[in-house]
Motif scaffolding. Structure first.
Motif, PDB file in Angstrom:
ATOM      1  N   TRP A  25      67.886  -3.203 -12.197  1.00 48.96           N
ATOM      2  CA  TRP A  25      68.759  -4.166 -12.858  1.00 48.96           C
ATOM      3  C   TRP A  25      69.096  -5.318 -11.916  1.00 48.96           C
ATOM      4  CZ3 TRP A  25      69.830  -5.602 -17.473  1.00 48.96           C
ATOM      5  CH2 TRP A  25      70.985  -6.314 -17.763  1.00 48.96           C
ATOM      6  N   VAL A  32      67.105 -13.843 -12.938  1.00 52.04           N
ATOM      7  CA  VAL A  32      67.705 -14.699 -13.965  1.00 52.04           C
ATOM      8  C   VAL A  32      68.568 -15.774 -13.315  1.00 52.04           C
ATOM      9  CG1 VAL A  32      69.424 -14.747 -15.830  1.00 52.04           C
ATOM     10  CG2 VAL A  32      67.602 -13.041 -15.858  1.00 52.04           C
ATOM     11  N   ASP A  86      75.754 -14.455 -21.355  1.00 52.91           N
ATOM     12  CA  ASP A  86      74.481 -15.192 -21.344  1.00 52.91           C
ATOM     13  C   ASP A  86      73.531 -14.638 -20.293  1.00 52.91           C
ATOM     14  OD1 ASP A  86      75.405 -17.049 -23.310  1.00 52.91           O
ATOM     15  OD2 ASP A  86      76.415 -18.195 -21.728  1.00 52.91           O
ATOM     16  N   SER A  89      72.357 -11.207 -21.328  1.00 52.07           N
ATOM     17  CA  SER A  89      71.403 -11.309 -22.433  1.00 52.07           C
ATOM     18  C   SER A  89      70.026 -11.730 -21.932  1.00 52.07           C
ATOM     19  CB  SER A  89      71.920 -12.308 -23.468  1.00 52.07           C
ATOM     20  OG  SER A  89      71.005 -12.466 -24.514  1.00 52.07           O
ATOM     21  N   LEU A  90      70.000 -12.719 -21.038  1.00 50.37           N
ATOM     22  CA  LEU A  90      68.722 -13.147 -20.454  1.00 50.37           C
ATOM     23  C   LEU A  90      68.085 -12.009 -19.656  1.00 50.37           C
ATOM     24  CD1 LEU A  90      69.773 -16.722 -19.299  1.00 50.37           C
ATOM     25  CD2 LEU A  90      68.105 -16.179 -21.088  1.00 50.37           C
ATOM     26  N   GLN A  92      68.542  -8.810 -20.191  1.00 50.50           N
ATOM     27  CA  GLN A  92      68.086  -7.795 -21.145  1.00 50.50           C
ATOM     28  C   GLN A  92      66.740  -8.195 -21.744  1.00 50.50           C
ATOM     29  OE1 GLN A  92      68.047  -8.055 -24.810  1.00 50.50           O
ATOM     30  NE2 GLN A  92      67.283  -5.972 -24.960  1.00 50.50           N
ATOM     31  N   ARG A  93      66.587  -9.483 -22.059  1.00 49.98           N
ATOM     32  CA  ARG A  93      65.300  -9.958 -22.593  1.00 49.98           C
ATOM     33  C   ARG A  93      64.187  -9.758 -21.576  1.00 49.98           C
ATOM     34  NH1 ARG A  93      66.999 -15.690 -24.581  1.00 49.98           N
ATOM     35  NH2 ARG A  93      68.906 -14.983 -25.521  1.00 49.98           N
ATOM     36  N   GLU A  94      64.491 -10.063 -20.317  1.00 47.45           N
ATOM     37  CA  GLU A  94      63.492  -9.885 -19.256  1.00 47.45           C
ATOM     38  C   GLU A  94      63.131  -8.412 -19.091  1.00 47.45           C
ATOM     39  OE1 GLU A  94      60.827 -10.861 -16.272  1.00 47.45           O
ATOM     40  OE2 GLU A  94      61.800 -12.139 -17.747  1.00 47.45           O
ATOM     41  N   THR A  96      63.322  -6.110 -21.406  1.00 47.66           N
ATOM     42  CA  THR A  96      62.543  -5.733 -22.578  1.00 47.66           C
ATOM     43  C   THR A  96      61.108  -6.219 -22.440  1.00 47.66           C
ATOM     44  OG1 THR A  96      64.509  -5.810 -23.965  1.00 47.66           O
ATOM     45  CG2 THR A  96      62.393  -5.930 -25.091  1.00 47.66           C
ATOM     46  N   ARG A  97      60.936  -7.453 -21.960  1.00 45.41           N
ATOM     47  CA  ARG A  97      59.587  -7.997 -21.767  1.00 45.41           C
ATOM     48  C   ARG A  97      58.829  -7.191 -20.730  1.00 45.41           C
ATOM     49  NH1 ARG A  97      56.821 -10.596 -18.378  1.00 45.41           N
ATOM     50  NH2 ARG A  97      58.526 -10.949 -16.922  1.00 45.41           N
ATOM     51  N   THR A  98      59.503  -6.858 -19.645  1.00 47.57           N
ATOM     52  CA  THR A  98      58.874  -6.079 -18.571  1.00 47.57           C
ATOM     53  C   THR A  98      58.496  -4.694 -19.078  1.00 47.57           C
ATOM     54  OG1 THR A  98      60.181  -7.276 -16.951  1.00 47.57           O
ATOM     55  CG2 THR A  98      59.181  -5.232 -16.218  1.00 47.57           C
TER      56      THR A  98
END
Length: 124
Positions: A25, A32, A86, A89-90, A92-94, A96-98
């Motif tokens: 994390w 980010v 924010d 959230s960014l 979390q998106r990273e 998820t992408r990873t």
């Protein structure tokens, strides 16, 4: 004599990182913060001063070397014109992408079992 060109530094990892290891994390949050800072064309010094965080500490957070408290993350986010939500959230998106990249590479672990209410059940 080394076969590396003289004008390129050779990076030697401190610890080997397994290919199937989930990202930490602190690494994702640091990425980010650094990405947002660079996108704004701001210096580490500028953001650290605005957040009232020491520049070396913010650098360590950005590099994933330090696990920052929520207060420090909120201050860094505010100094970038973002809220803590924010940044998270960014991140979390990273994450998820990873994780999606790891799945397509065939290295993802099986998904945890979910109950009828969506809660995650841990294996015994």
């Amino acid at each position: 004599m080394s076969s590396h060109p003289r004008d390129h530094a050779r990076v030697i990892p401190l610890r080997p990182v397994p290919a199937d290891r989930e990202p930490l994390w602190r690494d994702i949050v640091g990425d980010v913060l650094r990405r947002e800072r660079n996108a704004q064309g701001r210096t580490l010094k500028d953001v650290a001063e605005a957040a009232r965080i020491s520049m070396p500490y913010l650098s360590e957070v950005e590099r994933g070397r330090k696990e920052a408290s929520s207060e420090v993350l909120a201050a860094a986010a505010r100094s970038l014109g973002l809220g803590l939500a924010d940044v998270l959230s960014l991140a979390q998106r990273e994450l998820t992408r990873t994780a999606g990249t790891a799945r397509t590479a065939g290295t993802a672990r099986s998904a945890p079992a979910r109950g009828s209410m969506g809660e995650v059940r841990l294996a015994a």
